[in-house]
Motif scaffolding. Sequence first.
Motif, short mmCIF file in Angstrom:
data_model
loop_
_atom_site.label_atom_id
_atom_site.label_comp_id
_atom_site.label_asym_id
_atom_site.label_seq_id
_atom_site.Cartn_x
_atom_site.Cartn_y
_atom_site.Cartn_z
N GLY A 1 24.18 2.32 32.23
CA GLY A 1 23.82 2.99 33.48
C GLY A 1 22.32 3.24 33.57
N LYS A 2 21.79 3.17 34.78
CA LYS A 2 20.35 3.41 34.95
C LYS A 2 20.06 4.09 36.28
N GLU A 3 18.96 4.81 36.32
CA GLU A 3 18.40 5.30 37.58
C GLU A 3 16.91 5.06 37.51
N ILE A 4 16.33 4.52 38.60
CA ILE A 4 14.87 4.48 38.69
C ILE A 4 14.48 5.72 39.48
N ILE A 5 13.85 6.64 38.80
CA ILE A 5 13.40 7.86 39.49
C ILE A 5 11.90 7.99 39.25
N SER A 6 11.14 7.69 40.28
CA SER A 6 9.69 7.76 40.10
C SER A 6 9.25 9.21 40.14
N PRO A 7 8.05 9.49 39.63
CA PRO A 7 7.53 10.85 39.73
C PRO A 7 7.45 11.26 41.20
N ALA A 8 7.43 12.55 41.44
CA ALA A 8 7.39 13.03 42.82
C ALA A 8 6.25 14.02 43.00
N ILE A 9 5.95 14.27 44.25
CA ILE A 9 4.81 15.12 44.56
C ILE A 9 5.28 16.39 45.25
N ASP A 10 4.75 17.51 44.78
CA ASP A 10 5.03 18.79 45.40
C ASP A 10 4.01 19.00 46.52
N PHE A 11 4.47 18.86 47.74
CA PHE A 11 3.52 18.93 48.86
C PHE A 11 3.01 20.33 49.15
N SER A 12 3.64 21.32 48.51
CA SER A 12 3.08 22.66 48.69
C SER A 12 1.79 22.77 47.88
N VAL A 13 1.61 21.92 46.86
CA VAL A 13 0.39 21.94 46.05
C VAL A 13 -0.62 20.92 46.57
N PHE A 14 -0.16 19.69 46.84
CA PHE A 14 -1.10 18.64 47.24
C PHE A 14 -1.23 18.54 48.75
N LYS A 15 -2.20 19.32 49.23
CA LYS A 15 -2.51 19.31 50.66
C LYS A 15 -3.44 18.14 50.95
N ALA A 16 -3.32 17.57 52.15
CA ALA A 16 -4.23 16.48 52.52
C ALA A 16 -5.63 17.04 52.71
N LYS A 17 -6.64 16.24 52.36
CA LYS A 17 -8.01 16.69 52.55
C LYS A 17 -8.38 16.63 54.02
N ALA A 18 -9.44 17.35 54.37
CA ALA A 18 -9.91 17.33 55.76
C ALA A 18 -10.64 16.02 56.02
N ASP A 19 -10.79 15.64 57.25
CA ASP A 19 -11.56 14.45 57.63
C ASP A 19 -11.09 13.19 56.93
N LEU A 20 -9.82 12.91 57.00
CA LEU A 20 -9.30 11.69 56.37
C LEU A 20 -10.08 10.47 56.85
N GLY A 21 -10.48 9.64 55.90
CA GLY A 21 -11.16 8.39 56.27
C GLY A 21 -12.67 8.50 56.31
N LYS A 22 -13.19 9.73 56.44
CA LYS A 22 -14.65 9.90 56.41
C LYS A 22 -15.13 9.88 54.96
N ILE A 23 -16.29 9.27 54.72
CA ILE A 23 -16.86 9.35 53.38
C ILE A 23 -18.24 9.98 53.46
N LYS A 24 -18.68 10.53 52.34
CA LYS A 24 -19.99 11.19 52.36
C LYS A 24 -20.89 10.60 51.29
N PHE A 25 -22.15 10.94 51.32
CA PHE A 25 -23.09 10.47 50.30
C PHE A 25 -23.79 11.64 49.64
#
Lengths: 395, 393
Positions: free
Chosen positions: A189-213
């Motif tokens: 028997g097998k299960e493929i269970i990939s790691p998961a992300i807790d979205f309460s911890v990993f919030k998206a950053k502001a300004d997606l797609g913008k880069i800075k120097f």
Amino acid sequence: MKIGIVLPEAPGYSETFFNSKIRGLIESGFEVIVFSGSRESEKYNFEHSGAYPVYKGKKLKQLLLTLFVVSFTFLKQPGRVIRLYKLERKSDRSLSQSIKSIYFNSHILQRNIDWLHFGFATMSLNRENVAKAIGAKMGVSFRGYDINIYPLKNPGCYELLWKNVDKVHSISNYLYEKALSLGLRDNIGKEIISPAIDFSVFKAKADLGKIKFPLQILTVGRLNWIKDYETALSAMKILKEKEVNFTYSIIGEGSELERLRFAVYQMKLENKVHFMGKLAHNEINRKMTESDIYLQTSMQEGFCVSVLEAQATGLLCVVSNADGLKENVIDNQTGFIVEKRNPGKFADKIIEIMKMTDEERMQIAINARNRVEQDFKIEDQKIKFKIFFGDQIDR
Amino acid sequence: MKVAVYSGNIPSTTFIEILIEGLSNAGFEIYLFGKKTKDVKYNSNVRVFPTPEAGSKLFLFTLKESLKLLLRNPKNFSKILKKIYSKKNEFRSFVRDAGLILPIINNTPDIFHMQWAKVIQRYPELFELLDCKFALSLRGAHINYSPLNDAKLANAYKKYFPLINGFHAVSENISKEAEKYGAERKKIKVIHSSVKSDLLKKESISYANEDILKIISIGRFHWKKGYHYALDAMKALKDESINFEFTIVAQGEMPEEIVFMINDYQLSEHVKIINGLPYESLIDKLCKSHILILPSVEEGIANVVLEAMAAGVPVLTTDCGGMDEVVTDKLNGYIIPVRDPEMIVRKIKEFIDSSDETKNKIKSNARTVIQKDFSREKQIREFREFYESMSAG
């Protein structure tokens, strides 16, 4: 139903991966006990039992303790001890190895559990007969190191594991296939269970797609050869030669700091590269939100949670084509995949990303976050583990 | 002149033993201190003062050396012992440290020559306790990268380098690195290592186009040796269907990284690992190779390259450390940047494609350089000058 999980160490407060898994199991209605290598009784939010100690170079002390522990365990669980002894002998282990095995597994033999689950395949070595001895089912999780590296130096090391295991958990398809090539039977028997992300911890950053120097490039991971930081540093050298304005931060600690410090010095990157050491999870998350590009040059990966976390944060991920990573990132959709050990290609890809429009980059970042949200939910992981252990197998 | 050649171990590494032999042949009185691990037959002007490793033997030895000190120098007896004790304020480490330091005080040489820079950090009190000149060898990792990752070590260098009377640098390159920690230029003398002259008479094989190209690397398994870069290059050679065999002669356990790469690149048919060889067989193996490659990222000057050049085996080396003080590209070998597998491949192909005349020219030029600049005689002459100028200064 009670599950015993065998780990090298009980997960500390900051180790979200195992903690969340254990919490998930408890929430799903399982009882959980963690078996680890240390007897220290710290405060855990789960039941814990440590192995009896090994005294190197103190033979008499070890002998007396072994005699005591083995006799004590025998009085408590005579049937199990005899069964384990017989199974060990049947597995071609010597008399003293068999006695040692009883000693090393005494803390497990004394407990009543339905599942004995090994958090890493290497943790099962010399414990392959324990589940059978106590009448529990045996499960095992695969990590990249377990399957990709350890057997190279120890051919045939999992023979007995393959014979006795009832169910396997792999974090990626690739690792499962690799285990089959190492001798795992496909009717197990097998299960493929990939790691998961807790979205309460990993919030998206502001300004997606913008880069800075200066462009902020980031890698999170232990400092060892598997991660191939030398290739990352060589790529940074090329960026510097092409006068790209950037800084590169590495979060993590490990045995190869000297090797990497020397590489930084030799490539004259002292002002560009920062070794940040080990950071707490919330600090890693904060650093991620401040970064633009996440880089993973690994030679080998089972899956790599950090890349998943970076995608959840909305970073532009540039990763190597090491096998596990190819299931983690979709090239040109949620990030970019580059040939491993090729600094020139990593540098080119970073420059290519810099030349993209904000909209193009934003699309990649959104795709990445959406996919992680969709396919790598902690709730799904919980359900899959419930199925993994709940699924009845005839003994 | 009495010179203590101090490495902490008796016998020491090969090149230090070579130095001991050369200096004693040249008439220097040599003192050796430290832990003795094996019996060695030295010339009669080499005096060995071994310190027992541990236990009651060590205790009695330290006691004996303390009494000697009391007889020879009653005035400073307690001062010296206090100084050693104050290092850790603990009796066991006192016995150990005194066991190593007292024989040096009781048999003070004219020049105390430390072979490894890290000795400075371990026994800084020697500068106070010994009335003699101090020499220090600047070698490999101790200068090139250990202090980068160890601020305490870097500070010890900065503090004690000014107390050294003379530095011996194994290459020009390393003397520049040492200057960063306060070694004064005028106190540094570059003395290259040397190779045995009988290597110059060895016959080595030549490469002809239909042969399997025999590539060899020699040196322990360590990240600084850059074997992982060599394996990248071997993969590329295999992908280009070049017929080759790569042998690594190395001591110790093969690192996971190397095991993994050989497997990942499917090179097990092409790569042979030999776990150490006695010197004679090693030279024999070397002479049966078409080219030696040194893929290192850090070296002083790698002896194995000198030996290959002497034996008439073409060399391909990175330009790390002082390697460019020996090898000039296409003149007496091949030299490439560090961490650049593509260049290893390119140069190997250049070697394959070169004419027999070029191959022979490179071989003979290499032998000329070794004969001229890396002979035992020259090395010992330079050490004599080094010690003499120190004791005069």
